[in-house]
Write an enzyme that holds these catalytic residues in place. Structure first.
Site, PDB file in Angstrom:
ATOM      1  N   SER A  48      46.781  32.450  40.632  1.00  0.00           N
ATOM      2  CA  SER A  48      48.125  32.707  41.130  1.00  0.00           C
ATOM      3  C   SER A  48      48.183  33.942  41.947  1.00  0.00           C
ATOM      4  O   SER A  48      47.910  35.066  41.381  1.00  0.00           O
ATOM      5  CB  SER A  48      49.077  32.689  40.026  1.00  0.00           C
ATOM      6  OG  SER A  48      50.551  32.741  40.521  1.00  0.00           O
TER       7      SER A  48
ATOM      8  N   LYS B 212      47.289  29.225  43.988  1.00  0.00           N
ATOM      9  CA  LYS B 212      48.685  28.963  43.984  1.00  0.00           C
ATOM     10  C   LYS B 212      49.210  30.085  44.793  1.00  0.00           C
ATOM     11  O   LYS B 212      48.855  31.201  44.377  1.00  0.00           O
ATOM     12  CB  LYS B 212      49.247  29.030  42.557  1.00  0.00           C
ATOM     13  CG  LYS B 212      50.912  28.685  42.644  1.00  0.00           C
ATOM     14  CD  LYS B 212      51.054  28.427  41.371  1.00  0.00           C
ATOM     15  CE  LYS B 212      51.483  29.611  40.237  1.00  0.00           C
ATOM     16  NZ  LYS B 212      52.167  29.497  39.030  1.00  0.00           N
TER      17      LYS B 212
ATOM     18  N   LYS C 198      52.790  32.127  45.826  1.00  0.00           N
ATOM     19  CA  LYS C 198      54.114  32.414  45.553  1.00  0.00           C
ATOM     20  C   LYS C 198      54.791  32.268  46.879  1.00  0.00           C
ATOM     21  O   LYS C 198      54.206  32.839  47.907  1.00  0.00           O
ATOM     22  CB  LYS C 198      54.356  33.653  44.773  1.00  0.00           C
ATOM     23  CG  LYS C 198      53.925  33.840  43.478  1.00  0.00           C
ATOM     24  CD  LYS C 198      54.658  32.927  42.673  1.00  0.00           C
ATOM     25  CE  LYS C 198      54.240  33.098  41.201  1.00  0.00           C
ATOM     26  NZ  LYS C 198      55.006  32.467  40.130  1.00  0.00           N
TER      27      LYS C 198
ATOM     28  N   ASP D 137      54.605  28.100  44.523  1.00  0.00           N
ATOM     29  CA  ASP D 137      55.560  28.191  43.720  1.00  0.00           C
ATOM     30  C   ASP D 137      56.690  29.034  44.024  1.00  0.00           C
ATOM     31  O   ASP D 137      56.642  30.251  44.631  1.00  0.00           O
ATOM     32  CB  ASP D 137      54.907  28.734  42.477  1.00  0.00           C
ATOM     33  CG  ASP D 137      55.557  28.984  41.289  1.00  0.00           C
ATOM     34  OD1 ASP D 137      56.770  28.169  41.235  1.00  0.00           O
ATOM     35  OD2 ASP D 137      55.174  29.672  40.444  1.00  0.00           O
TER      36      ASP D 137
ATOM     37  N   GLU E 119      56.099  23.656  43.685  1.00  0.00           N
ATOM     38  CA  GLU E 119      56.531  24.223  42.183  1.00  0.00           C
ATOM     39  C   GLU E 119      57.986  24.594  42.269  1.00  0.00           C
ATOM     40  O   GLU E 119      57.978  25.612  42.849  1.00  0.00           O
ATOM     41  CB  GLU E 119      55.448  24.794  41.584  1.00  0.00           C
ATOM     42  CG  GLU E 119      55.942  25.277  40.090  1.00  0.00           C
ATOM     43  CD  GLU E 119      54.684  25.843  39.260  1.00  0.00           C
ATOM     44  OE1 GLU E 119      54.786  26.580  38.296  1.00  0.00           O
ATOM     45  OE2 GLU E 119      53.683  26.330  39.979  1.00  0.00           O
TER      46      GLU E 119
ATOM     47  N   ASP F  64      58.761  23.517  36.438  1.00  0.00           N
ATOM     48  CA  ASP F  64      58.188  24.821  35.469  1.00  0.00           C
ATOM     49  C   ASP F  64      59.573  25.233  34.737  1.00  0.00           C
ATOM     50  O   ASP F  64      59.714  24.669  33.774  1.00  0.00           O
ATOM     51  CB  ASP F  64      57.559  25.977  36.347  1.00  0.00           C
ATOM     52  CG  ASP F  64      57.255  27.056  35.569  1.00  0.00           C
ATOM     53  OD1 ASP F  64      57.407  27.229  34.221  1.00  0.00           O
ATOM     54  OD2 ASP F  64      56.717  28.083  36.101  1.00  0.00           O
TER      55      ASP F  64
ATOM     56  N   LYS G 118      54.071  25.616  30.092  1.00  0.00           N
ATOM     57  CA  LYS G 118      53.701  27.178  29.455  1.00  0.00           C
ATOM     58  C   LYS G 118      54.214  26.988  28.215  1.00  0.00           C
ATOM     59  O   LYS G 118      55.337  26.880  27.622  1.00  0.00           O
ATOM     60  CB  LYS G 118      54.692  28.126  30.449  1.00  0.00           C
ATOM     61  CG  LYS G 118      54.137  28.350  31.798  1.00  0.00           C
ATOM     62  CD  LYS G 118      54.801  29.067  32.684  1.00  0.00           C
ATOM     63  CE  LYS G 118      54.236  29.517  33.947  1.00  0.00           C
ATOM     64  NZ  LYS G 118      55.402  30.223  34.650  1.00  0.00           N
TER      65      LYS G 118
ATOM     66  N   GLY H 281      50.664  30.237  33.587  1.00  0.00           N
ATOM     67  CA  GLY H 281      50.452  31.239  32.753  1.00  0.00           C
ATOM     68  C   GLY H 281      51.542  32.333  32.958  1.00  0.00           C
ATOM     69  O   GLY H 281      52.386  32.144  34.146  1.00  0.00           O
TER      70      GLY H 281
END
Length: 376
Positions: free
Chosen positions: A136, A162, A164, A189, A221, A246, A270, A298
């Protein structure tokens, strides 16, 4: 089983590389470690991986400490229980506070599996010897800096990246990464950063998210606020790209609501967000039965929480790369021995009882800002 002593450690570790999401930037992390000791001296470890600020969820390190000290630990200390599934019932009257609950329950799981002499992964129902890890990556100061980070991790062998995203940092960085890596498994995400349809700018945000559809992303996400199931359902129906939930799914009831509304088609599980390994295991079963692929997200866990994530990721429904990358991606010195490592993006699942790795109590002591001991 009975825990006669519990020690709570407040520990801060510096990050190798500052990490920025849609809400804030951080260069170190404070997590709480739960040391649970049985009458015979067997020890289990858990991790309360709550963020320092109330951005991802309402909980913070400070509130998790207070909840653990005042409510959860007193409920568990000295109580008799047969299986870790029983732990949640000991503090059932405490609402929410999922991160704090997850750390206490994780310690019970690792204590019980030590006593039973079984690996944590097998006790949860895992059937794999290794799991695929992704990484990530946070928001960077520039697209060039982002491409440097993506390149570094792709060259390290990670098969999934991934990114952000946030309003103003979305289409162009994603375009740049896709052009540079046309075949890479990429997903994005937003951590709920985009306004919903009833908020100012909501329709414009919807169009921005639709503009990501051509980039062949593995998933988008959590674009909207946690409980905005309706806009997640609307976006799911409008895109060919899968929509992953999420923050929206804290409980099994949340998951059932999302399934009924078709408010997505992928689930990030998670352990911390769902209050523990037992709930995470059950969410995996419900999602798999509904045909939703799942993966393990995570919270930049230290080694204890990271190993719990690895164990969970060995369950059969975890068909997408999980956020179980090597300890060294985040920390120069982890609290476990040996640290978690990844070979071409593959992490081995421990096969010895409990977490399967030792805990470096001297490192914990060196980085602890406070600790509190509870005894029967």
């Amino acid at each position: 089983m009975r825990a006669t002593e519990i020690v709570l450690h407040d520990v801060e570790l510096p990050l190798r590389h500052a990490f920025e999401t849609s809400s804030h930037r951080k260069s170190s992390l404070r997590h709480l470690l739960v040391e649970m000791i049985a009458e015979d001296g067997t020890t289990g470890w858990g991790e309360i991986a709550s963020p320092a600020g109330p951005f991802y969820a309402p909980e913070t390190t400070t509130t998790a400490w207070q909840t653990a000290v005042e409510h959860l630990i007193p409920a568990v200390l000295g109580a008799e229980w047969e299986h870790p599934d029983d732990i949640a019932g000991l503090y059932a009257k405490v609402r929410g506070n999922f991160f704090a609950k997850a750390g206490i329950e994780m310690a019970a799981w690792t204590l019980w599996t030590q006593a039973q002499k079984v690996p944590l992964a097998r006790a949860l129902g895992g059937d794999r010897d290794s799991v695929i890890a992704g990484v990530s990556l946070g928001i960077e100061p520039s697209i060039e800096a982002l491409l440097t980070e993506v390149t570094r991790h792709v060259e390290s062998g990670y098969p999934r990246v991934k990114l952000k995203i946030a309003p103003g940092w979305d289409v162009e960085p994603v375009r740049a990464v896709r052009e540079a890596f046309p075949d890479l498994d990429v997903h994005v995400d937003a951590n709920g950063a985009y306004p919903g349809s009833t908020e100012p700018g909501g329709e414009a945000a919807f169009e921005v998210l639709r503009a990501l559809d051509p980039f062949r992303l593995t998933m988008i996400e959590q674009p909207f606020a946690p409980k905005n199931f309706l806009d997640h359902a609307r976006l799911t129906a409008a895109l060919t790209t899968p929509v992953c939930l999420d923050e929206s799914v804290e409980t099994l009831d949340d998951l059932r609501t999302a399934l009924a509304l078709k408010a997505g088609n992928v689930l990030n599980i998670k352990v911390s967000r769902m209050g523990g390994l037992s709930a995470a295991r059950d969410a995996h079963a419900i999602a798999a039965a509904a045909g939703w692929p799942v993966w393990c997200g995570g919270m930049h866990e230290f080694g204890v929480g990271r190993l719990a994530n690895v164990a969970l990721s060995s369950l059969p429904g975890f068909t997408l790369p999980s956020d179980v990358s090597a300890s060294g991606k985040y920390y120069a010195e982890d609290i476990i021995d040996p640290p978690v490592t990844a070979d071409q993006g593959v992490v081995q699942v421990p096969t010895t009882p409990g977490l399967g790795h030792g805990v470096r109590t001297e490192v914990i002591a060196a980085h602890a800002t406070r600790q509190q001991r509870f005894q029967v």
